[in-house]
Design an enzyme around this catalytic site. Structure first.
Site, PDB file in Angstrom:
ATOM      1  CB  SER A 219      -0.964  -0.043   1.188  1.00 10.94           C
ATOM      2  OG  SER A 219      -1.955   0.942   1.070  1.00 10.94           O
ATOM      3  CD  GLU A 338      -5.363  -4.223  -4.144  1.00 10.23           C
ATOM      4  OE1 GLU A 338      -5.363  -4.045  -2.903  1.00 10.23           O
ATOM      5  OE2 GLU A 338      -4.357  -4.512  -4.787  1.00 10.23           O
ATOM      6  CG  HIS A 439      -5.384  -2.669   0.248  1.00 15.34           C
ATOM      7  ND1 HIS A 439      -4.646  -2.365  -0.875  1.00 15.34           N
ATOM      8  CD2 HIS A 439      -4.908  -1.864   1.232  1.00 15.34           C
ATOM      9  CE1 HIS A 439      -3.773  -1.408  -0.587  1.00 15.34           C
ATOM     10  NE2 HIS A 439      -3.902  -1.104   0.702  1.00 15.34           N
TER      11      HIS A 439
END
Length: 531
Positions: A219, A338, A439
């Site tokens: 990220s 995600e 994610h």
């Protein structure tokens, strides 16, 4: 300063006691009789041994940033008595829950095999959190299993975040004739450079090979790595990179970044001619003021890297991949769902209907200007079996989270130094029971930390996926090539085929997975959030 009461305190006596009996050949140690005592550039550090892994926590790689607020980082003062590296150091000040926090946050952690007969590859992990939150102390990124199972030396770290690390105050200060804020928009990046210099100078004492340093970031951590790839100050400090759902195509422009700084000052009740008071205000006030509404994006204020023409002279991956890092192998990863991590825990995003879905496909979620009705019609035609809940996640992933990964892969291919690309399809489970490759779900697979709280691991077969992913990371760190073992031949990404390793059971190579989604969204200009 050592912060007590961290996650290791309760086991400290047992672990150190066990460690003193472990054999260590003495390479780089400060005391031949103490396997947990190591000499660094700035002084000796004493960690502990957990079975066959030596652990060093909270080592200072830079001086306390509080007295130097908004200035580039400085090395720590040298010490002579052993620094007790047995508990995590403080995280950077932030709004999120992150344990102990302090401006004295330039700390790092090292896990290394207890026995090292030759220099080992080094992993430096940079945490996520969108430049605003996070730390290197998460149980999900504990490096013990990578060190134990694969013989890697693993480093995690903390650095300045949010306004303390990325508020661009240079233009406002210069307009008032005030100095000392020239590099304020990229201090978090300069902290990372200082940490990598520490690795270059000291990691050999822990058994690491300073000529084989691999950066991995998820990220915001991946975005920080993409930015480092365009920074001359970082040249030569790392030798391969892997970004996990984290990209930085463009940085913030100086005018938008200045506007954000103005809003932040307004929230603090400071006019630009009082900007110097930022150095002495309580840090809690500075962080609380970042809740002010962002003038460009909405939501709370965004602070990230800035094209300041000092630290950052170009956008990281615009208009092309940086030539500076063309020779560095790169892996670019993403997860298929995600945005399930961001949207899937909100009850308002469950049990949607085709009538209620358009209101959820807002520009704030898609991050592009497109009619939600057109998005829905495209997905209903392409995937007639999908529910409205599933379309929300797939569409926001394609429009918001996946675009920059595709752009970076395309630019590396155009450059002639193509990256390898993976897509994680293997699902994990959210706290509310929803499943998908969301994610962060690749973090415990890479670190092989499936038993850590928050891993989301589903069933015993998740260990097989963790074996695969941690294994290819180890091979990549050692040689620059992740191929081998039970992976298919993982070829680099080309514009003709868009080769992608799909991580599922079994793993497979696909050409242009989700190609129809990629092509549909490519018609709409992409602007990196925050720029």
């Amino acid at each position: 300063m050592v912060f007590r009461g961290g996650p290791w305190t309760s086991r400290r006596g047992v672990l150190i006691g066990a460690g003193l009996a472990a054999a260590w050949p003495g390479r780089g140690t400060a005391g031949a009789g103490d396997p947990a005592l190591v000499q660094t550039r700035y002084g000796p550090v004493r960690g502990f041994t957990d079975q066959d892994v030596r652990v060093f926590l909270g080592i200072p790689y830079g001086a306390d940033t509080g007295p130097r607020r908004f200035a580039p980082p400085a090395p720590p003062a040298s010490w002579t008595a052993p620094f007790e590296a047995t508990v995590y150091g403080p995280s950077a000040p932030q709004r999120a829950e992150a344990g102990a926090t302090s401006e004295d946050c330039l700390r790092l952690n090292v896990w290394t095999p207890a026995r090292v007969d030759e220099p080992r590859p080094v992993i430096v992990y940079i945490h996520g959190g969108a430049y605003a939150t996070g730390s290197g102390s998460s149980p999900l990124t504990d490096g013990a299993r990578l060190a134990r199972r694969h013989g890697l030396v693993v480093v995690t770290l903390n650095h300045r975040l949010n306004a303390l690390g990325y508020a661009y105050l240079a233009r406002l200060a210069a307009g008032q004739g005030i100095t000392g804020f020239e590099d304020s928009g990229n201090l978090g990046q300069l902290d990372l450079v200082l940490a990598l210099e520490w690795v270059r100078d000291s990691i050999a004492a822990f058994g690491g090979d300073p000529s084989r340093v691999t950066l991995i970031g998820q990220s915001g951590g991946g975005a920080k790595i993409a930015t480092l790839m365009a920074m001359p100050q970082a040249r030569g400090l790392f030798h391969r990179v892997m970004t996990m759902s984290g990209q930085q195509v463009t940085a913030s422009g100086p005018l938008n970044a200045t506007r954000r700084a103005e809003v932040w000052l307004d929230a603090l009740g400071l006019a630009p001619d009082r900007i110097g008071q930022l150095r002495t205000l309580p840090v809690e006030r500075l962080i609380e003021a970042t809740r002010a509404e962002d003038p460009i994006l909405g939501g709370s204020l965004y602070f990230g890297p800035v094209l300041d023409e000092r630290v950052l002279m170009r956008h990281p991956f615009y208009p092309d991949a940086p030539a500076l890092s063309a020779d560095i192998p790169m892996i670019i990863g993403n997860t298929r769902e995600e945005t399930l991590a961001f949207l899937g825990n909100d009850p308002a995003n469950a049990n949607l209907t085709w009538d209620s879905l358009p209101a959820r496909l807002t520009p704030a979620q898609l991050r592009i200007d497109v009619a939600p009705e057109a998005v829905i019609a495209f997905y209903r035609d392409l995937y007639p079996q999908m529910s409205p809940d599933e379309v929300l996640i797939r569409a926001t992933t394609a429009g918001r989270s996946w675009r920059a990964a595709v752009i970076e892969a395309e630019e590396r291919a155009r450059q002639g130094s193509p990256a390898r690309v993976y897509q994680l399809d293997w699902p994990a489970r959210l706290p509310n029971g929803r499943t998908g490759a969301f994610h962060t779900s690749d973090i415990p697979l890479v670190f092989d930390t499936l038993s850590a709280e928050g891993s989301g691991a589903i069933g015993s077969e998740a260990q097989d996926m963790a074996d695969r992913m941690s294994g290819f990371v180890a091979r990549y760190a050692a040689t620059g090539d992740p191929n081998g073992a039970d992976l298919p031949d993982w070829t680099p990404y080309s514009l003709a085929r868009r080769e992608t390793l799909v991580l599922d059971r079994p793993p497979r190579m696909e050409n242009d997975p989700r190609g129809a989604e990629r092509a549909w969204f490519a018609r709409i200009p992409y602007i990196q959030p925050g720029t």
